[in-house]
Design a protein around this motif. Structure first.
Motif, PDB file in Angstrom:
ATOM      1  N   VAL A 838      18.737  23.635   9.399  1.00 37.29           N
ATOM      2  CA  VAL A 838      19.651  24.098   7.871  1.00 37.29           C
ATOM      3  C   VAL A 838      20.670  23.073   8.821  1.00 37.29           C
ATOM      4  CG1 VAL A 838      20.217  25.509   6.445  1.00 37.29           C
ATOM      5  CG2 VAL A 838      18.476  25.662   7.231  1.00 37.29           C
ATOM      6  N   GLU A 839      21.203  22.596   7.274  1.00 30.08           N
ATOM      7  CA  GLU A 839      23.113  21.976   7.264  1.00 30.08           C
ATOM      8  C   GLU A 839      23.767  22.688   5.522  1.00 30.08           C
ATOM      9  OE1 GLU A 839      25.943  19.854   8.663  1.00 30.08           O
ATOM     10  OE2 GLU A 839      24.025  19.425   9.236  1.00 30.08           O
ATOM     11  N   ILE A 840      24.530  23.103   6.016  1.00 27.16           N
ATOM     12  CA  ILE A 840      25.166  23.907   5.322  1.00 27.16           C
ATOM     13  C   ILE A 840      26.764  23.062   4.654  1.00 27.16           C
ATOM     14  CG2 ILE A 840      27.186  26.206   4.859  1.00 27.16           C
ATOM     15  CD1 ILE A 840      24.665  27.490   6.296  1.00 27.16           C
ATOM     16  N   SER A 841      27.440  22.570   4.248  1.00 30.38           N
ATOM     17  CA  SER A 841      27.925  22.060   3.364  1.00 30.38           C
ATOM     18  C   SER A 841      28.957  22.150   2.681  1.00 30.38           C
ATOM     19  CB  SER A 841      27.098  20.264   3.248  1.00 30.38           C
ATOM     20  OG  SER A 841      26.208  19.703   4.415  1.00 30.38           O
ATOM     21  N   LEU A 842      30.159  22.532   2.445  1.00 32.39           N
ATOM     22  CA  LEU A 842      30.801  22.730   1.663  1.00 32.39           C
ATOM     23  C   LEU A 842      32.883  22.299   2.687  1.00 32.39           C
ATOM     24  CD1 LEU A 842      31.419  26.643   1.429  1.00 32.39           C
ATOM     25  CD2 LEU A 842      30.289  25.412   3.802  1.00 32.39           C
ATOM     26  N   ASN A 843      34.029  22.544   0.975  1.00 33.95           N
ATOM     27  CA  ASN A 843      35.415  22.454   0.968  1.00 33.95           C
ATOM     28  C   ASN A 843      35.867  23.357   1.155  1.00 33.95           C
ATOM     29  OD1 ASN A 843      37.620  21.477   2.792  1.00 33.95           O
ATOM     30  ND2 ASN A 843      37.487  19.798   0.989  1.00 33.95           N
ATOM     31  N   PRO A 844      36.446  24.133   1.630  1.00 29.03           N
ATOM     32  CA  PRO A 844      37.011  25.559   1.215  1.00 29.03           C
ATOM     33  C   PRO A 844      38.179  25.583   1.690  1.00 29.03           C
ATOM     34  CG  PRO A 844      35.804  25.905   4.090  1.00 29.03           C
ATOM     35  CD  PRO A 844      36.046  24.336   3.454  1.00 29.03           C
ATOM     36  N   SER A 845      38.757  23.890   1.650  1.00 25.38           N
ATOM     37  CA  SER A 845      40.545  24.291   2.049  1.00 25.38           C
ATOM     38  C   SER A 845      40.747  24.494   0.442  1.00 25.38           C
ATOM     39  CB  SER A 845      40.568  22.663   2.039  1.00 25.38           C
ATOM     40  OG  SER A 845      40.560  21.675   1.463  1.00 25.38           O
ATOM     41  N   LYS A 853      52.117  31.828  -0.195  1.00 24.10           N
ATOM     42  CA  LYS A 853      50.804  32.751   0.292  1.00 24.10           C
ATOM     43  C   LYS A 853      49.830  32.719  -1.411  1.00 24.10           C
ATOM     44  CE  LYS A 853      49.695  37.783   0.789  1.00 24.10           C
ATOM     45  NZ  LYS A 853      50.553  38.603   1.103  1.00 24.10           N
ATOM     46  N   PHE A 854      49.823  31.405  -2.239  1.00 25.03           N
ATOM     47  CA  PHE A 854      49.023  31.374  -3.507  1.00 25.03           C
ATOM     48  C   PHE A 854      48.140  30.496  -2.826  1.00 25.03           C
ATOM     49  CE2 PHE A 854      53.088  32.845  -5.539  1.00 25.03           C
ATOM     50  CZ  PHE A 854      52.271  34.050  -5.924  1.00 25.03           C
ATOM     51  N   ALA A 855      46.718  30.480  -3.432  1.00 24.74           N
ATOM     52  CA  ALA A 855      45.809  30.115  -2.972  1.00 24.74           C
ATOM     53  C   ALA A 855      45.016  29.427  -4.643  1.00 24.74           C
ATOM     54  CB  ALA A 855      44.489  30.363  -2.254  1.00 24.74           C
ATOM     55  N   LYS A 856      44.010  28.217  -4.428  1.00 25.63           N
ATOM     56  CA  LYS A 856      43.888  27.174  -5.222  1.00 25.63           C
ATOM     57  C   LYS A 856      42.811  28.185  -6.107  1.00 25.63           C
ATOM     58  CE  LYS A 856      45.845  22.835  -4.286  1.00 25.63           C
ATOM     59  NZ  LYS A 856      45.285  21.581  -4.290  1.00 25.63           N
ATOM     60  N   LEU A 857      41.503  28.454  -5.057  1.00 26.54           N
ATOM     61  CA  LEU A 857      41.011  29.021  -5.323  1.00 26.54           C
ATOM     62  C   LEU A 857      40.186  30.604  -5.114  1.00 26.54           C
ATOM     63  CD1 LEU A 857      38.570  26.040  -5.873  1.00 26.54           C
ATOM     64  CD2 LEU A 857      39.822  26.447  -7.197  1.00 26.54           C
ATOM     65  N   HIS A 858      39.054  31.079  -5.675  1.00 23.04           N
ATOM     66  CA  HIS A 858      38.715  32.531  -4.926  1.00 23.04           C
ATOM     67  C   HIS A 858      37.353  31.967  -4.508  1.00 23.04           C
ATOM     68  CE1 HIS A 858      41.547  34.957  -6.317  1.00 23.04           C
ATOM     69  NE2 HIS A 858      41.127  34.200  -7.972  1.00 23.04           N
ATOM     70  N   ALA A 859      36.624  31.144  -4.706  1.00 21.96           N
ATOM     71  CA  ALA A 859      35.559  30.983  -3.791  1.00 21.96           C
ATOM     72  C   ALA A 859      35.066  29.224  -3.854  1.00 21.96           C
ATOM     73  CB  ALA A 859      34.722  31.345  -5.091  1.00 21.96           C
ATOM     74  N   VAL A 860      34.168  28.629  -3.472  1.00 18.69           N
ATOM     75  CA  VAL A 860      33.661  27.174  -3.733  1.00 18.69           C
ATOM     76  C   VAL A 860      32.180  27.322  -3.472  1.00 18.69           C
ATOM     77  CG1 VAL A 860      36.044  26.485  -2.459  1.00 18.69           C
ATOM     78  CG2 VAL A 860      34.118  26.562  -1.193  1.00 18.69           C
ATOM     79  N   ILE A 861      31.302  26.275  -3.762  1.00 19.49           N
ATOM     80  CA  ILE A 861      30.184  26.353  -3.879  1.00 19.49           C
ATOM     81  C   ILE A 861      29.466  25.136  -2.636  1.00 19.49           C
ATOM     82  CG2 ILE A 861      28.308  25.048  -5.149  1.00 19.49           C
ATOM     83  CD1 ILE A 861      28.647  27.710  -6.115  1.00 19.49           C
ATOM     84  N   GLY A 862      28.732  25.359  -1.880  1.00 17.03           N
ATOM     85  CA  GLY A 862      28.530  24.726  -1.214  1.00 17.03           C
ATOM     86  C   GLY A 862      26.991  24.185  -1.046  1.00 17.03           C
ATOM     87  N   THR A 863      26.442  23.061  -0.592  1.00 16.19           N
ATOM     88  CA  THR A 863      24.940  23.223  -0.439  1.00 16.19           C
ATOM     89  C   THR A 863      24.074  23.179   0.993  1.00 16.19           C
ATOM     90  OG1 THR A 863      24.776  20.735   0.505  1.00 16.19           O
ATOM     91  CG2 THR A 863      25.229  21.033  -2.157  1.00 16.19           C
ATOM     92  N   GLY A 878      19.408  24.261  -1.702  1.00 20.27           N
ATOM     93  CA  GLY A 878      20.015  25.231  -1.731  1.00 20.27           C
ATOM     94  C   GLY A 878      21.273  25.246  -2.197  1.00 20.27           C
ATOM     95  N   TYR A 879      21.830  25.921  -2.835  1.00 18.87           N
ATOM     96  CA  TYR A 879      23.179  26.308  -2.932  1.00 18.87           C
ATOM     97  C   TYR A 879      24.135  27.581  -2.417  1.00 18.87           C
ATOM     98  CZ  TYR A 879      21.454  22.799  -5.550  1.00 18.87           C
ATOM     99  OH  TYR A 879      21.695  21.542  -6.285  1.00 18.87           O
ATOM    100  N   ILE A 880      25.119  27.854  -1.925  1.00 19.17           N
ATOM    101  CA  ILE A 880      25.673  28.705  -1.729  1.00 19.17           C
ATOM    102  C   ILE A 880      27.057  28.759  -2.166  1.00 19.17           C
ATOM    103  CG2 ILE A 880      27.245  27.388  -0.034  1.00 19.17           C
ATOM    104  CD1 ILE A 880      26.990  29.615   2.235  1.00 19.17           C
ATOM    105  N   LEU A 881      27.568  30.017  -2.534  1.00 14.57           N
ATOM    106  CA  LEU A 881      28.987  30.199  -3.501  1.00 14.57           C
ATOM    107  C   LEU A 881      29.782  30.927  -2.172  1.00 14.57           C
ATOM    108  CD1 LEU A 881      30.919  30.863  -6.018  1.00 14.57           C
ATOM    109  CD2 LEU A 881      29.893  32.928  -6.484  1.00 14.57           C
ATOM    110  N   TYR A 882      30.288  30.638  -1.673  1.00 15.60           N
ATOM    111  CA  TYR A 882      31.297  30.622  -1.044  1.00 15.60           C
ATOM    112  C   TYR A 882      32.234  31.547  -1.244  1.00 15.60           C
ATOM    113  CZ  TYR A 882      33.737  31.363   3.526  1.00 15.60           C
ATOM    114  OH  TYR A 882      34.997  32.032   4.596  1.00 15.60           O
ATOM    115  N   ILE A 883      32.423  32.807  -1.371  1.00 17.05           N
ATOM    116  CA  ILE A 883      33.796  33.883  -1.603  1.00 17.05           C
ATOM    117  C   ILE A 883      34.517  34.268  -0.312  1.00 17.05           C
ATOM    118  CG2 ILE A 883      34.249  35.614  -3.303  1.00 17.05           C
ATOM    119  CD1 ILE A 883      31.597  35.670  -4.790  1.00 17.05           C
ATOM    120  N   LYS A 884      35.887  34.700  -1.179  1.00 15.93           N
ATOM    121  CA  LYS A 884      37.108  35.017   0.003  1.00 15.93           C
ATOM    122  C   LYS A 884      38.072  35.423  -0.964  1.00 15.93           C
ATOM    123  CE  LYS A 884      38.669  33.951   4.633  1.00 15.93           C
ATOM    124  NZ  LYS A 884      37.905  34.279   5.683  1.00 15.93           N
ATOM    125  N   PRO A 885      38.562  36.712  -0.346  1.00 12.68           N
ATOM    126  CA  PRO A 885      39.755  37.232  -0.642  1.00 12.68           C
ATOM    127  C   PRO A 885      41.192  36.253  -0.569  1.00 12.68           C
ATOM    128  CG  PRO A 885      38.871  39.059   1.453  1.00 12.68           C
ATOM    129  CD  PRO A 885      38.155  37.792   1.357  1.00 12.68           C
TER     130      PRO A 885
END
Length: 969
Positions: A838-845, A853-863, A878-885
């Motif tokens: 299974v290949e999971i692809s997403l870009n959390p940069s 200390k500020f990020a742009k996003l709280h989460a990204v969508i990957g495939t 399929g799709y993955i919603l990757y959430i990080k504090p």
């Protein structure tokens, strides 16, 4: 035992019914990562956000690991106990003021308020004099004491064995015919050499013929029994032959006599070449021979040159024996040389044999196959390891006390060394527990160095103390000895200019006189007594209960599973709910059997199941109180530090899942080695703890309880920790009982193969398994397996959801990632690719913080690209919603304030399991804000809640695109 395909089929029937046609990928999975109470608290906010968005009841799978299991267990136990099920919990968690009971005035559900009260779940009452603190300290000290009694008694037995051998030899020396015994020892040594070489000649000849299965006795166990150990015993007996033989006779021997003795090696290979002939003859009838294969006969050169060159090498061996004999004569005249001979002799003789064997193989050139040379090399390595272990043990036991007795002059030096050893050991234990030591060089450099060197220092220091203690025990009956035998010489030296030398000689003479006066009866009695103590304690002291897991589990259960029960303290018997013991604060009914987390079965399911009594009881209980929430998967790690799959030597673990239907693990190679259809999953109600009327925890319903599964899934500090495992550190952590992992029955075997009686969780006699833990030698083929934190394998809890081919996965990564490098995400992607294709692809940069200390996003969508099915048809993506504090500029002011004053937030260390009020609220609020932001509920104007999980994914994708376009840099 069930395979994973059978498990998946039953899970899908449970979730969607038997009539639904599954088009993969299918289902929605919610994954909560490891990270201790930080993950639990952040994901509490995520759950509140999902409840406010009316999405909680649209989750099919809830996969958790470690700290994510805390809050996952809290949720599912609340759903089970709430009369309204998942709908009632979603209403209270999302819109509490609207659904608040009339008799309550809280601003949030009491289940959440309970978590606030127990945010310091390990020791709720803070302070050095708190009862919880001292209960934990007392429990730890008790468990360490029991643990070390077993290990020290066993290690003391091993350390005393050299004194037993030495004392027995001294006692027998005056009463045996030394010359006769020397000849017997020499003859038996020669016969063992001939037998071992003959057997090995036949075995290594077969190793070139691989088109048919090798014989059962070709494995390493049989090589140890019939080759390595006989050769080592031959070396020991040769040592006795040389020591017992009259030195005057041996000195007068001509060299041809030594060459003649060395010819025994040539005789051994004469027998060996005959064994080669019969081995090849036995192959002729069954081996499908081709011209390119090794010939199925011995050539003339092999018949003649194999034994011929062996006689040449044997002649050299005879000359080397003459040199060793001169060394032995020197030791004899030294006066106390037998201890030297017994310590260094076996290694010298084995080294001589290996040298001669290497010379022989070199002279043979190409007359034997490369595979045979490898065989001899591996056997020689095993023989060398045993010899080094023998020499190390005897040197440590005999000569370390001798060194202290003669050279340990300054007491201050000894005390300073002891204190330094204790301090290094303490730092090593603490660094082994620290989340900043990964064992791979990417953690805190200082702690990494301490964690690396301190185990070796501890092991060395402990063995020195044990050897000194063993010498004291061995000489306890020999303390009242007479004066020294060479006092006149020592006195003369004392009156000269070297009084220090006289003192050393006097101490040395006293040491060896005490050693010579050892009574074998006393030494053997002490050794046997220590061994019996170790055996008895290992039988009675449970390896699981007296680890630190029970202390940890009880407090997790009280906090996260007790939260959903009604408080019946100081109320009458008509109140049904939590009634904790007034002294301990615990209520055993907070915990629930894992098998109960299933919905009410249909009549068809009743009819189709082959029900055991335990399963029947489970279904009756479920019929009265059905569970309507997401299907829970609690992820653990099965530690395989010595597995057969070489490609897994880095991970050193396999995924082990606890679910209400099945518990176990599965990998493809398992099916190839066992009968068709054999898997690694057992029904949960029968696994590890079968129903037993005499067991107060499982009188009617068997299987693992939810609290046990949570504590195993969160057993972060363990001697065997998957890809974090370090054998020296495992030794140190086992000795000091830093053990949260559990030994449970191997789910690939039926209960009757695991134990003569019903399994009771841990092995009934735990000494072997404690040693496996001590030396980091766990495997998935033993009757019991070592389970620990699922993060030791995969820390996002996504692996099991990908295995189940979910179409939508919400992954909440709340692990300590202070540098925000997404290491756990990378680990998950690699394992899903290598294990499932299974290949999971997403870009959390965009989730990485900038300098402020500020990020742009709280989460990204990957495939998630699943491979084609067995028929070759391409599955849907399929799709993955990757959430990080993450901290963005629009997070609530109180969260920003906490972040500004606590720099690591929101990635504070997992070692901090004692959250204060501000810390708890900051993580919870950040989780809630994150999910509400993703759902668009905080937009201006606010959007209505998403109508589905797919709608949530679309909103996140569109919002991320809009934000990236607005801030392209």
């Amino acid at each position: 035992m069930a395979t994973f395909d059978q498990v998946l089929k039953e899970e899908r029937e449970y979730l969607w019914g038997q009539d639904k046609i599954i088009v993969e990928p299918e289902g929605v999975g919610l994954a909560f990562s490891g990270g201790g109470i930080r993950s639990a608290t952040f994901n509490l906010g995520i759950l509140q956000g999902l409840a406010k968005a009316k999405l909680l009841d649209k989750i099919h799978y809830l996969s958790t690991v470690s700290g994510g299991g805390y809050i996952g267990g809290w949720l599912i136990s609340w759903i089970l106990r709430d009369p309204g099920g998942i709908a009632g919990v979603q209403n209270q968690l999302g819109e509490y003021p609207k659904f608040r009971p009339q008799d309550e005035t809280n601003v949030e559900p009491k289940q959440v308020n309970f978590l606030r009260d127990y945010s310091n779940y390990m020791t709720p009452r803070l302070g050095i004099f708190g009862a919880d603190t001292w209960a934990g300290i007392a429990t730890y000290l008790r468990n360490v004491m029991l643990n070390q009694l077993i290990l020290i008694a066993l290690l003391g037995t091993v350390v005393l064995l050299p004194w037993c051998v030495l004392a027995t030899c001294h006692a027998l020396s005056p009463i045996v015919n030394r010359n006769c015994l020397a000849w017997i020892s020499g003859v038996v040594a020669g016969l063992l050499l001939i037998g071992a070489v003959s057997w090995t000649s036949a075995q290594c000849t077969r190793c070139s013929y691989t088109k048919i299965p090798p014989p059962e006795h070709a494995g390493q166990k049989w090589v140890l029994y019939f080759a390595v150990l006989p050769l080592f015993c031959s070396a020991i007996l040769t040592l006795f032959a040389l020591w017992l033989a009259p030195s005057r006779d041996l000195v007068e021997w001509h060299q041809w006599r030594w060459i003649l003795i060395g010819a025994t090696y040539g005789v051994a290979h004469v027998c060996g070449v005959v064994c080669r002939y019969f081995a090849i003859s036995n192959l002729k009838a069954s081996y499908p021979h081709k011209l390119s294969d090794p010939p199925l006969h011995l050539t003339f050169y092999q018949w003649t040159l194999i034994p011929g060159t062996a006689f040449v090498a044997g002649a050299v061996a005879g000359l080397l024996l003459e040199l060793l004999n001169k060394l032995f004569i020197l030791w004899k005249f030294y006066g106390h040389g037998f201890a030297h001979a017994l310590t260094w002799g076996p290694l010298l003789f084995v080294s001589t044999f290996l040298f001669i064997g290497g010379l022989h193989i070199g002279l043979l050139k190409i007359l034997i196959q490369n595979e045979e040379q490898e065989w001899w090399g591996r056997a020689g390595g095993l023989l060398l390891v045993i010899s080094i272990a023998w020499t190390g043990l005897f040197a440590l036991t005999i000569f370390v006390p001798w060194l202290f007795a003669t050279e340990g002059k300054w007491v201050k030096t000894k005390i300073g060394a002891l204190l330094a050893w204790a301090a290094t050991t303490a730092f090593g234990v603490l660094s082994g527990k620290s989340s900043k030591t990964s064992g791979k060089g990417d953690g805190n450099p200082g702690l990494e160095i301490v964690a690396l060197i301190s185990p070796y220092i501890f092991i060395l220091g402990m063995m020195i103390l044990l050897s000194s203690g063993a010498f004291w025990l061995a000489t306890y009956k020999a303390e009242a000895t007479s004066a020294c035998s060479n006092c006149s010489a020592i006195s003369a030296l004392a009156s000269s200019d070297h009084p220090e030398g006289a003192e050393v000689l006097l101490k040395e003479d006293r040491f060896w006189k005490d050693a010579a006066a050892l009574g074998p009866g006393w030494v053997w009695s002490v050794t046997v007594a220590l061994f019996l103590i170790a055996v008895l304690l290992a039988w009675r002291v449970d390896i699981n209960i007296f680890s630190m897991n029970l202390l940890y589990r009880n407090r997790l259960v009280r906090c996260y599973l007790g939260a959903s029960r009604k408080d019946c303290t100081d109320q009458g018997s008509e109140c049904v709910g939590r009634r904790p013991n007034p002294f301990t604060g615990f209520d055993p009914n907070d915990d629930v059997p894992l098998a109960l987390f299933r919905n009410r079965p249909t009549q068809l399911e009743y009819a189709q199941r082959t029900m055991t009594r335990s399963l029947s009881n489970v279904l009756q209980e479920v019929d009265q109180q059905p569970y309507t929430g997401p299907f829970p998967i609690l992820c653990g790690a099965l530690n395989v530090t010595h597995g057969e799959k070489l490609g897994w030597q880095e991970r050193k673990a396999e995924s082990f899942a606890f679910t209400p239907l099945y518990c176990g693990y599965d990998f493809q190679e398992m099916h190839r080695s066992e009968r068709e259809g054999f898997g690694g999953y057992q029904p949960t109600e029968e696994y590890a703890f079968p129903k037993d009327a005499n067991d107060p925890s499982h009188p009617e319903i068997g299987g693992v309880r939810l609290g046990t599964a949570i504590s195993i899934s969160g057993a972060a500090a363990s001697p065997n920790m998957g890809y974090h495992t370090s054998p020296p550190l495992a030794f140190l952590m086992t000795m000091f009982d830093v053990r949260l992992g559990w030994w449970l029955a191997n789910s690939r075997y039926q209960n009757k193969y695991v134990s003569w009686f019903k399994p009771k969780g841990a092995p009934r006699w735990s000494l072997v398994y404690l040693l496996k833990e001590l030396f980091a030698s766990t495997t998935d083929e033993s009757r019991y397996v070592y389970l620990s934190d699922g993060g030791h394998f995969e820390n996002l809890a996504v692996y099991e959801l990908v295995r189940r081919r979910c179409k939508f996965i919400i992954a909440c990564d709340a692990d300590a990632d202070e540098s925000v490098l997404f290491g756990d995400l990378g680990n998950t992607i690699r394992k899903c690719r290598s294990d499932f294709g299974v290949e999971i692809s997403l870009n959390p940069s965009a989730m990485q913080p900038n300098k402020k200390k500020f990020a742009k996003l709280h989460a990204v969508i990957g495939t998630i690209d699943y491979p084609p099915d067995e028929k070759g048809a391409q599955r849907d993506r399929g799709y993955i919603l990757y959430i990080k504090p993450t901290i963005t500029k629009d997070v609530p002011r109180d969260v920003l304030a906490y972040s500004d004053t606590h720099a690591p937030f929101p990635n504070q260390t997992t070692a901090d399991q004692w959250f204060d009020e501000s810390q708890f609220e900051s993580y919870r609020r950040l989780g809630l804000f994150t999910m509400q932001t993703l759902a668009g509920m905080l937009d201006d104007p606010p959007k209505a809640p998403p109508v589905s999980i797919e709608d949530l994914f679309v909103r996140v994708r569109d919002a991320n695109i809009a934000r990236e376009n607005a801030h392209p840099s």
